[in-house]
Design an enzyme around this catalytic site. Structure first.
Site, short mmCIF file in Angstrom:
data_model
loop_
_atom_site.label_atom_id
_atom_site.label_comp_id
_atom_site.label_asym_id
_atom_site.label_seq_id
_atom_site.Cartn_x
_atom_site.Cartn_y
_atom_site.Cartn_z
N LYS A 157 7.73 -4.10 -14.11
CA LYS A 157 6.98 -3.64 -15.17
C LYS A 157 6.79 -2.67 -15.59
O LYS A 157 6.77 -2.32 -16.94
CB LYS A 157 6.04 -4.56 -14.78
CG LYS A 157 5.01 -4.51 -16.13
CD LYS A 157 4.54 -6.58 -15.75
CE LYS A 157 4.45 -6.44 -14.92
NZ LYS A 157 3.30 -8.02 -14.69
N GLY A 163 -6.22 0.21 4.77
CA GLY A 163 -5.81 0.34 5.90
C GLY A 163 -5.17 0.32 6.96
O GLY A 163 -5.07 1.21 8.35
N GLY A 164 -4.15 -0.37 6.70
CA GLY A 164 -2.51 0.07 8.10
C GLY A 164 -1.66 -1.27 7.66
O GLY A 164 -1.69 -1.94 6.73
N LEU A 185 1.68 -5.62 4.61
CA LEU A 185 1.93 -4.29 4.48
C LEU A 185 3.95 -3.95 5.32
O LEU A 185 4.82 -3.83 5.19
CB LEU A 185 1.36 -3.00 5.19
CG LEU A 185 0.79 -2.17 4.06
CD1 LEU A 185 -0.35 -1.18 4.86
CD2 LEU A 185 1.15 -2.48 2.65
N ALA A 223 -3.20 0.70 -0.98
CA ALA A 223 -3.75 -0.26 0.46
C ALA A 223 -3.58 0.86 1.26
O ALA A 223 -3.67 2.22 0.86
CB ALA A 223 -2.22 -0.42 0.96
N ARG A 262 -12.11 -13.06 7.06
CA ARG A 262 -12.35 -12.10 5.86
C ARG A 262 -13.19 -13.58 5.12
O ARG A 262 -13.30 -13.76 4.44
CB ARG A 262 -10.60 -11.77 4.97
CG ARG A 262 -10.91 -10.32 5.29
CD ARG A 262 -9.78 -9.93 4.54
NE ARG A 262 -8.73 -8.92 5.22
CZ ARG A 262 -8.02 -7.72 5.00
NH1 ARG A 262 -7.19 -8.28 3.73
NH2 ARG A 262 -8.11 -6.40 5.51
C1 LIG Z 1 -6.58 -2.13 -2.40
C2 LIG Z 1 -5.68 -2.99 -1.63
C3 LIG Z 1 -5.78 -2.34 -0.45
C4 LIG Z 1 -4.87 -3.25 0.56
N1 LIG Z 1 -4.94 -2.98 2.07
C5 LIG Z 1 -3.94 -3.12 2.67
C6 LIG Z 1 -3.57 -2.91 4.06
O1 LIG Z 1 -5.12 -2.00 4.16
N2 LIG Z 1 -3.23 -3.69 4.75
C7 LIG Z 1 -1.94 -4.53 4.42
O2 LIG Z 1 -0.96 -4.75 4.99
N3 LIG Z 1 -2.10 -4.57 2.72
C8 LIG Z 1 -2.62 -4.45 2.01
N4 LIG Z 1 -3.18 -5.03 1.15
C9 LIG Z 1 -2.08 -5.63 0.82
C10 LIG Z 1 -0.74 -5.01 0.23
O3 LIG Z 1 -0.66 -4.23 0.24
C11 LIG Z 1 -0.43 -5.68 -0.87
O4 LIG Z 1 0.25 -7.15 -0.73
C12 LIG Z 1 1.62 -5.67 -0.20
O5 LIG Z 1 1.50 -3.87 -0.24
C13 LIG Z 1 2.87 -6.31 -0.92
O6 LIG Z 1 4.01 -5.50 -1.70
P1 LIG Z 1 5.06 -6.63 -2.98
O7 LIG Z 1 5.50 -5.40 -3.12
O8 LIG Z 1 5.22 -7.25 -2.38
O9 LIG Z 1 4.00 -6.42 -4.31
P2 LIG Z 1 3.36 -4.69 -4.90
O10 LIG Z 1 3.25 -3.55 -4.45
O11 LIG Z 1 2.41 -4.97 -6.04
O12 LIG Z 1 4.71 -4.78 -5.70
C14 LIG Z 1 5.09 -5.41 -7.23
C15 LIG Z 1 6.00 -4.59 -8.25
O13 LIG Z 1 6.23 -5.87 -8.72
C16 LIG Z 1 6.47 -5.45 -10.50
N5 LIG Z 1 5.69 -6.46 -11.51
C17 LIG Z 1 4.91 -7.37 -11.69
N6 LIG Z 1 5.54 -7.71 -12.34
C18 LIG Z 1 7.15 -7.54 -12.55
C19 LIG Z 1 7.64 -8.39 -13.88
N7 LIG Z 1 7.25 -9.83 -14.42
N8 LIG Z 1 9.19 -7.70 -13.78
C20 LIG Z 1 9.47 -6.63 -12.96
N9 LIG Z 1 8.47 -6.16 -12.04
C21 LIG Z 1 6.88 -7.08 -11.61
C22 LIG Z 1 4.51 -4.76 -10.47
O14 LIG Z 1 4.16 -3.77 -11.75
C23 LIG Z 1 4.99 -3.58 -8.75
O15 LIG Z 1 5.73 -2.75 -9.39
C24 LIG Z 1 -3.54 -4.38 -0.15
C25 LIG Z 1 -3.88 -4.64 -1.04
C26 LIG Z 1 -4.49 -4.40 -2.01
C27 LIG Z 1 -4.87 -4.49 -3.46
#
Ligand SMILES: Cc1cc2nc3c(=O)[nH]c(=O)nc-3n(C[C@H](O)[C@H](O)[C@H](O)COP(=O)(O)OP(=O)(O)OC[C@H]3O[C@@H](n4cnc5c(N)ncnc54)[C@H](O)[C@@H]3O)c2cc1C
Ligand code: SF4
Ligand code: SF4
Lengths: 533, 211
Positions: A116, A129-130, A471, A127, A357
């Site tokens: 997107k 923490g780890g 992660l 993310a 949490r």
């Molecule tokens: C601030 C923060 C800190 C965190 N710390 C930790 C941690 O320390 N340890 C841990 O295990 N987890 C942590 N988490 C959770 C973890 O980071 C996320 O759950 C995980 O990274 C999600 O990965 P993902 O690839 O599923 O989604 P995302 O990384 O969010 O990627 C989703 C992607 O899809 C795209 N997208 C969305 N809608 C559409 C669409 N309609 N069409 C095309 N693309 C689209 C988005 O733009 C984005 O690029 C943290 C989360 C946050 C927010």
């Protein structure tokens, strides 16, 4: 909500990093606390779905509105739309999408990754923490499984948890092969931390920039891979199905650049669109990036996929209240794992900081509701919070914050706040989607040809995720889905249709629901209006 | 903090006049002013590197990340388009071993040895990284040290845009970090557990271990 509390100025003036915090009150019954104070249990927060694969199930209200809505496009929009063919279409350019794309490309598939926003603009990059992997001598995969199941209130699918844990050590090796660095000890071992709900130290990390390090490495690996084509600014607005609306055979992509539609035809679609923090459920601020609007849930539900735990979301205990422009942004649990305490407006500890949490968040909300919160008045809004006592941590372990949490210091520095001197005002923030699309161990959904991985998928974390497992799941299940998608033997679609959209429209009409709401949301409506500071 | 009468701050964003409030970031100001076509916004905490802006204060022109920059009276802000695709290509799996890396680096990034010390990259980096010094280290084969200097790099690629020699410092930085992990990170605790799993010490169903 009750908006009384101790004023910020008074609480700050009374604050001492060496004050006596009093005894920790015993928590007799966490379930009562959750029922009374956790946002999932707020009255009116959950409704029953009327149509679709989860008809009859409870679902968060704001999400239900998007699931039971009309699509943006119909057949007329597809005439003359350019078509691209590919072996595997990955939707979403965060960690899960990149891992899936790389795994598929490593096996020789032609991959198209559509995202997107910018590639890597995601929850993954933030993310801190780890990531969990059971690698220490006093730890075992079995312990990791038990901790995960217990943390999730035994609502997770044990087969998915076993797969998650089994992938742990190899996921770290794979990340290192891609070029990701981790914190090491003097002997060259991976440094591990123990956080809430863990029976052993199991979090490996790259200081508090774990997600940034992971994302920039995976992003570069994807960009550099010859087998992967990347389309940025290309949100998926709808999936495509076969003539009977029974199998996923592609997607319709929009464009944030020129507004045009494009059709992609493929044998398998891997959805990896992440979470939904930007829906601001129950009016909460969020730690999530701007693109976290739950699009994948909407697309999967419309094509018939079953979802799960749609009434369970994670509110992280320590979202920043100050500085204002970082409202809702995260202070990693790693800071509490390192020893930082939570202190209310009366200068008292009120909860064991390393409980799960959901319990810690509920306790902070209780303090705020009962007038022991700290009140911060701003132009736009009044906000309550409690102290995260970082100066006390600095006193007991001088230099720790600077060594281990550079991201925290860097972000607050711009606003003139130094966590080594100033306690941080924090409040629970909408952080993570516990449930999501129902999957098997390969990330396959209940709709043939459609996979779902990452935060979008459900069943891995039950009703509460413990730190570091997200992660891990994006890498583990992302790679699994990439491998499975390549193995799909189907010769590809003869015809691509919107039959599933028609089916949903009929269901909406039958249920007497309006056809005026359209989804997915794609971006929060901040421009010109209000946003949640 | 208590700012019940926050001062109004006039500025322009992408040519549109905006009245922001003191203490707002440029992203918040763009939202408040309803500025159209602001797309490069993502994490809102300065780590995704998307919201690249050009800032003009009188004759002084700089670059920054909009979500980390606060409004100032009279400042002109232009959101920059996303950077173009990188021109340097490599696949890390194709390197023979750690002995091969320095030679390959100069094949892949031939411009890196030609830094003219103009400081363009350093001036443009929103994370205060001494990019120029890191490029010198990389060109000398000191990949670990060079990579360490890019620790807080958010891949905004503002340095790439500033470099007259087209060195692509952001991608050089990532190359340095990646080869360091790929060839030299061999943690005994992880390797030991992988070996135990390979020998079937624990009963875990799942992916076959190993590539
Ligand atoms: C601030 C923060 C800190 C965190 N710390 C930790 C941690 O320390 N340890 C841990 O295990 N987890 C942590 N988490 C959770 C973890 O980071 C996320 O759950 C995980 O990274 C999600 O990965 P993902 O690839 O599923 O989604 P995302 O990384 O969010 O990627 C989703 C992607 O899809 C795209 N997208 C969305 N809608 C559409 C669409 N309609 N069409 C095309 N693309 C689209 C988005 O733009 C984005 O690029 C943290 C989360 C946050 C927010
Ligand atoms: S080194 Fe370059 S890419 Fe990295 S943060 Fe600085 S300017 Fe951005
Ligand atoms: S911008 Fe390029 S040429 Fe100038 S100092 Fe930086 S790396 Fe060297």
């Amino acid at each position: 909500m009750n908006k009384t509390g101790i004023s910020f100025a008074a609480a700050r003036a009374a604050y001492r990093p060496d004050a006596d915090l009093g005894p920790l009150p015993a928590l007799t019954d966490p379930d009562t606390l959750l029922a009374a104070c956790h946002p999932d249990h707020l009255r009116g927060s959950v409704v029953k779905l009327a149509i679709g694969a989860n008809a009859g199930d409870g679902c968060q209200r704001e999400l239900a509105e998007l699931l039971q809505a009309e699509a943006f496009i119909d057949e007329a929009d597809l005439a003359g739309t350019p078509v691209t063919d590919t072996d595997v279409l990955v939707i979403g350019g965060g960690g899960a999408g990149c891992a899936a794309a790389l795994a598929a490309a490593e096996r020789g598939a032609r991959v198209l990754l559509a995202t997107k926003l910018r590639l890597g603009d995601s929850n993954t990059v933030m993310a801190e923490g780890g990531i969990q992997a059971a690698i220490e001598p006093d730890d075992t995969p079995q312990q990791h499984i038990s901790d995960t199941l217990r943390g999730g209130h035994h609502a997770a699918d044990p087969a998915l948890v076993a797969a998650l844990v089994a992938d742990g050590p190899d996921a770290i090796r794979w990340l290192i092969r891609q070029g990701m660095q981790f914190e090491t000890t003097a002997t060259g071992d991976l440094h591990t931390r123990k956080a809430g709900g863990m029976s052993a130290a199991r979090i490996v990390h790259c200081r508090d920039y774990t997600g940034l390090e992971m994302m920039r490495v995976l992003r570069e690996a994807v960009i550099q891979h010859r087998g992967i084509e990347v389309w940025e600014q290309s949100p998926a607005v709808e999936l495509l199905s076969n003539e009977r609306g029974q199998k996923c055979v592609g997607a319709v992509l929009g464009s944030l650049a020129d507004g045009r539609l494009r059709i992609v035809r493929t044998r398998s679609v891997i959805l990896a669109t992440g979470g939904l923090g930007r829906l601001h459920l129950n009016g909460f601020p969020t730690s999530n990036h701007l693109g976290a609007t739950g699009d994948g849930l909407v697309l999967a539900y419309r094509i018939g996929a079953k979802l799960r735990e749609l009434d369970s979301f994670q509110y992280h205990p320590t979202g920043l209240v100050h500085p204002t422009h970082l409202s809702g942004k995260l202070v990693t649990e790693g800071v509490r794992a390192a020893g930082a305490l939570l202190v209310n407006g009366e200068g008292r500890r009120f909860i064991d900081e390393l409980l799960p949490r959901d319990v810690v968040s509920a306790a902070i909300l209780r303090e705020c509701q009962e007038g022991r919160g700290i009140l911060s008045v701003r132009t736009d809004k009044t906000r309550l919070g409690v102290w995260l006592d970082t100066p006390r941590l600095e006193r007991s372990q001088p230099g720790l914050l600077e060594r281990q949490f550079p991201k925290l210091l860097a972000r607050t520095r711009g606003a003139g706040i130094d966590p080594r001197v100033d306690p941080l005002l924090v409040h629970p923030t909408l952080h993570y989607q516990n449930g999501g699309v129902l999957i098997d161990v390969n990330g396959a959904t209940t709709v043939p040809g459609l996979y779902a991985v990452g935060e979008l998928a459900g069943g891995i974390h039950g009703r509460n995720r413990i730190m570091g497992n997200a992660l891990l799941d994006i890498i583990g299940f992302g790679r699994r889905a990439g491998v499975a998608a390549v193995a799909e033997r189907d010769r590809g679609p003869k015809k691509v249709t919107l039959e599933h959209v028609n089916r949903m429209r009929r269901a909406l009409t039958l249920a007497g629901m309006p056809l005026t709401h359209k989804s997915p949301r794609l971006l929060p409506a901040y421009a010109g209006g209000a946003w949640n500071r | 903090m208590s700012d019940s009468a926050a001062a109004s701050v006039p500025l322009t964003i992408n040519g549109t006049a905006v009245e922001a409030l003191a203490g707002m970031t440029l992203v918040e100001a763009a939202w408040r002013g309803g500025v159209p076509r602001v797309r490069g916004v993502g994490c809102l905490e300065g780590v995704c590197g998307s919201c690249r802006v050009l800032l003009r204060r009188g004759r002084d022109v700089t670059v920054a990340l909009a979500c980390q920059t606060f409004v100032e009276p009279g400042i002109e802000v232009v959101f920059l388009p996303a950077p173009s695709a990188p021109r340097h290509h490599y696949e890390i799996e194709e390197f023979a071993d750690g002995w091969d890396v320095q030679a390959r680096f100069h094949e892949i990034f031939p411009e890196a040895a030609r830094c003219r010390h103009c400081h363009g990259c350093v001036r443009s980096c929103p994370k205060d990284i001494d990019v120029e010094a890191a490029i010198v280290l990389a060109a000398a084969g000191r990949f670990r040290d060079a990579g360490a200097m890019f620790f807080e790099c958010v891949m905004c690629e503002l340095c790439d845009g500033a470099c007259p020699e087209q060195i692509a410092p952001a991608h050089v930085g990532l190359f340095c970090r990646r080869v360091t992990a790929h060839f030299h990170l061999r943690p005994p605790n992880l390797i030991h557990r992988l070996e135990e799993l390979r020998q079937g010490r624990y009963d875990v169903s799942g992916m076959p271990q190993g590539e």
